[in-house]
Design a protein around this motif. Structure first.
Motif, mmCIF file in Angstrom:
data_model
loop_
_atom_site.group_PDB
_atom_site.id
_atom_site.type_symbol
_atom_site.label_atom_id
_atom_site.label_comp_id
_atom_site.label_asym_id
_atom_site.label_seq_id
_atom_site.Cartn_x
_atom_site.Cartn_y
_atom_site.Cartn_z
ATOM 1 N N MET A 1 4.167 -2.226 3.642
ATOM 2 C CA MET A 1 3.299 -3.636 3.586
ATOM 3 C C MET A 1 2.619 -4.016 4.705
ATOM 4 O O MET A 1 3.175 -3.925 5.853
ATOM 5 N N HIS A 2 1.470 -4.540 4.637
ATOM 6 C CA HIS A 2 0.491 -5.348 5.824
ATOM 7 C C HIS A 2 0.315 -6.776 5.430
ATOM 8 O O HIS A 2 -0.082 -6.972 4.484
ATOM 9 N N TYR B 1 -0.568 29.576 1.763
ATOM 10 C CA TYR B 1 -1.444 29.179 0.402
ATOM 11 C C TYR B 1 -0.848 27.907 0.268
ATOM 12 O O TYR B 1 0.225 27.564 -0.020
ATOM 13 N N SER B 2 -2.001 26.878 -0.130
ATOM 14 C CA SER B 2 -1.651 25.753 -0.866
ATOM 15 C C SER B 2 -2.670 25.277 -1.976
ATOM 16 O O SER B 2 -3.611 25.309 -1.951
ATOM 17 N N VAL B 3 -1.929 24.328 -2.786
ATOM 18 C CA VAL B 3 -2.679 23.689 -3.886
ATOM 19 C C VAL B 3 -1.937 22.448 -4.203
ATOM 20 O O VAL B 3 -0.643 22.391 -4.100
ATOM 21 N N GLY B 4 -2.650 21.079 -3.959
ATOM 22 C CA GLY B 4 -2.005 19.923 -4.082
ATOM 23 C C GLY B 4 -2.839 18.597 -4.514
ATOM 24 O O GLY B 4 -3.873 19.019 -4.916
ATOM 25 N N MET B 5 -1.955 17.535 -4.860
ATOM 26 C CA MET B 5 -2.723 16.383 -5.498
ATOM 27 C C MET B 5 -2.149 15.113 -4.587
ATOM 28 O O MET B 5 -1.081 15.256 -4.120
ATOM 29 N N ARG B 6 -3.102 14.285 -4.369
ATOM 30 C CA ARG B 6 -2.747 13.124 -3.599
ATOM 31 C C ARG B 6 -3.317 11.639 -4.247
ATOM 32 O O ARG B 6 -4.557 11.959 -4.775
ATOM 33 N N HIS B 7 -2.574 10.606 -4.296
ATOM 34 C CA HIS B 7 -3.283 9.385 -4.804
ATOM 35 C C HIS B 7 -2.634 8.429 -4.000
ATOM 36 O O HIS B 7 -1.688 8.305 -3.349
ATOM 37 N N ASN B 8 -3.881 7.640 -3.462
ATOM 38 C CA ASN B 8 -3.508 6.442 -2.562
ATOM 39 C C ASN B 8 -3.600 5.206 -3.286
ATOM 40 O O ASN B 8 -4.681 4.943 -4.339
ATOM 41 N N PHE B 9 -3.019 4.204 -2.830
ATOM 42 C CA PHE B 9 -2.898 3.103 -3.606
ATOM 43 C C PHE B 9 -2.650 1.732 -2.604
ATOM 44 O O PHE B 9 -2.411 2.001 -1.510
ATOM 45 N N PHE C 1 0.608 -1.240 -0.052
ATOM 46 C CA PHE C 1 -0.148 0.045 -0.038
ATOM 47 C C PHE C 1 0.777 1.071 0.050
ATOM 48 O O PHE C 1 2.176 1.000 0.009
ATOM 49 N N GLY C 2 0.318 2.441 -0.305
ATOM 50 C CA GLY C 2 1.001 3.503 -0.083
ATOM 51 C C GLY C 2 0.177 4.720 -0.442
ATOM 52 O O GLY C 2 -1.078 4.765 -0.642
ATOM 53 N N SER C 3 0.712 6.083 -0.627
ATOM 54 C CA SER C 3 0.147 7.326 -0.617
ATOM 55 C C SER C 3 1.379 8.189 -1.351
ATOM 56 O O SER C 3 2.323 8.231 -0.659
ATOM 57 N N VAL C 4 0.893 9.021 -2.328
ATOM 58 C CA VAL C 4 1.941 9.927 -3.005
ATOM 59 C C VAL C 4 1.314 11.062 -2.943
ATOM 60 O O VAL C 4 0.113 11.361 -3.665
ATOM 61 N N GLN C 5 1.815 12.192 -2.509
ATOM 62 C CA GLN C 5 1.179 13.462 -2.368
ATOM 63 C C GLN C 5 2.467 14.481 -2.777
ATOM 64 O O GLN C 5 3.473 14.417 -2.453
ATOM 65 N N ALA C 6 1.844 15.531 -3.474
ATOM 66 C CA ALA C 6 2.883 16.749 -3.731
ATOM 67 C C ALA C 6 1.734 17.992 -3.744
ATOM 68 O O ALA C 6 0.756 18.073 -4.283
ATOM 69 N N GLU C 7 2.301 19.085 -3.009
ATOM 70 C CA GLU C 7 1.684 20.331 -3.119
ATOM 71 C C GLU C 7 2.443 21.501 -3.284
ATOM 72 O O GLU C 7 3.673 21.486 -2.909
ATOM 73 N N TYR C 8 1.827 22.452 -4.058
ATOM 74 C CA TYR C 8 2.723 23.825 -4.135
ATOM 75 C C TYR C 8 2.199 24.539 -2.718
ATOM 76 O O TYR C 8 1.077 25.021 -2.840
ATOM 77 N N ALA C 9 3.047 24.788 -1.942
ATOM 78 C CA ALA C 9 2.660 25.591 -0.693
ATOM 79 C C ALA C 9 3.619 26.729 -0.366
ATOM 80 O O ALA C 9 4.695 26.687 -0.357
ATOM 81 N N THR C 10 2.928 27.998 -0.032
ATOM 82 C CA THR C 10 3.560 29.258 0.025
ATOM 83 C C THR C 10 3.425 29.546 1.768
ATOM 84 O O THR C 10 1.901 29.724 1.900
#
Length: 401
Positions: A62-63, A393-401, A30-39
């Motif tokens: 791993m579980h 201020y922040s804008v970002g994206m996250r994907h969980n798998f 399993f996992g999660s990947v996130q990136a955000e542009y944050a000021t």
């Protein structure tokens, strides 16, 4: 034709969840990947902007679950974090083994999360958890102590046993115990960070074998379409002899934290809030690096970082947090805020920090989402305290798998 069939088979495997089963044992990646542009803009400083994941959401692990028969299961869990904006990999997160049964609950042994983080309030009631807009630490309205007993993004409890009960008639509870090995786990044993280790400023560990502990309970019910919940908890961090020696002017007693909160939901609306009272701050006087938005490369604070939820060392204080959410299709509209109030001590001045946050979370699918928003932090007595007003201020994206 054979090549096409092979291609279709490979595509099907890649699209399916990464689960392997053998003789009653299930292994899930399993996992999660996130990136955000944050000021982050602090008063009196230049704007601090980056692209990455300072709040510590990105992870992989791993579980493992094995059926032992008679309803008994053995479990193992290992996960590591990383920052999408840098080359550092392998930051330690949870790792534990457990025995579980549906009738009596689950017991974990190892490095675990605290009930204040993932069970009763904490990250569970903050829609912006694990982003720069979070309430723990940087937002200033939840404890996020580096010793792991708080609710910070990278706060974990080392050398612990945790019990989670089953839910019975709407009631459930959780608790942790941590051996009091003050020679290894107190504040004096700072471990410098590296490219693969975030560093350690752990200051849990009691005196002469005393055990730190935390307990929490909650009640959840559905009444006429309304989802209702209430929770509460208590946490104790024992003061060690070495801690007393290092700070004799302010450290005299064990740390105590009391927490209580409520949750309500109806159709597309959700409201939640919690209150925390801290006495004799030890762990609550520190803040995990990720919660503070500290420098992920060095593990230290910089002009971007801030941890407004930290109390004064050895002092008392309180924090409250409230959040409102409205779900409009696949988009959640969020408004939340709160305050931290740290009382003065013999060596530190009183300070108050108030915050409010507004933003959106849009679900592209069950596993992918976009988010963004604005947070304002306001500090009283700025002339006498090093804390500063800030705008994030922040804008970002996250994907969980």
């Amino acid at each position: 034709m054979k090549k096409k069939l092979i291609s279709l088979a490979v595509a099907g495997v890649l699209a399916a969840p990464m689960v392997v089963s053998a003789q009653g044992t299930n292994v899930t990646l399993f996992g999660s990947v996130q990136a955000e542009y944050a000021t982050v803009n602090k008063d009196g400083q230049s704007s601090q902007a980056l692209i990455g994941d300072d709040a510590g959401r990105s992870r992989m692990g791993m579980h493992v679950t094995e059926n032992l028969g008679g309803g008994l299961k053995a479990k193992a869990h290992v996960e590591y974090g990383f920052n999408t904006g840098s080359g550092a990999t392998g930051v330690a997160r949870e790792r534990w083994v457990a025995l579980a049964n549906d009738s009596w609950g689950e017991v974990k042994f190892g490095r675990v999360q605290s009930p204040f983080k993932d069970f009763a309030g904490g990250m569970t009631i903050d829609p912006f958890a694990y982003t720069t807009l979070q309430a723990a630490g940087s937002g200033g309205t939840m404890t996020a102590s580096a010793n792991g007993l708080g609710s910070g993004a990278q706060s974990f409890v080392n050398s612990a046993v945790r019990y989670d009960s089953p839910r019975v008639e709407g009631f459930s509870f959780a608790g942790i115990l941590m051996p009091g090995d003050s020679n290894r786990l107190d504040a004096a044993n700072f471990i410098s960070p590296t490219d693969t280790f975030q560093g350690s400023q752990s200051n849990s560990g009691g005196e002469d074998g005393e055990w730190d502990f935390q307990v929490a309970g909650k009640y959840e019910a559905q009444v006429a379409g309304h989802n209702l919940g209430a929770f509460g908890g208590y946490s104790r961090d024992n003061l060690s002899t070495r801690q007393k020696t290092l700070n004799p002017a302010v450290l005299h007693n064990n740390e105590h934290i009391w927490r209580g909160g409520l949750m309500w939901g109806f159709q597309n609306f959700k409201l939640s809030g919690q209150y925390e009272r801290i006495s004799n701050a030890i762990g609550a006087a520190t803040c995990s690096n990720a919660a503070a938005l500290g420098n992920p490369g060095t593990g230290l604070g910089d002009s971007r970082s801030h941890c407004n939820s930290a109390m004064n060392l050895g002092g008392d204080g309180h924090l409250w947090f409230a959040s409102g959410q409205y779900d409009w299709g696949n988009t959640s509209i969020i408004a939340q805020g709160g305050m931290s109030d740290a009382n003065a001590t013999a060596t530190a001045l009183k300070h108050e920090v108030s915050t409010f946050t507004v933003g959106l979370i849009h679900n592209l699918s069950k596993r992918s989402s976009l988010f963004g928003g604005y947070q304002r932090g306001m500090v009283d007595d700025k002339a006498a305290n090093p804390l500063r007003d800030h705008n994030t201020y922040s804008v970002g994206m996250r994907h969980n798998f």
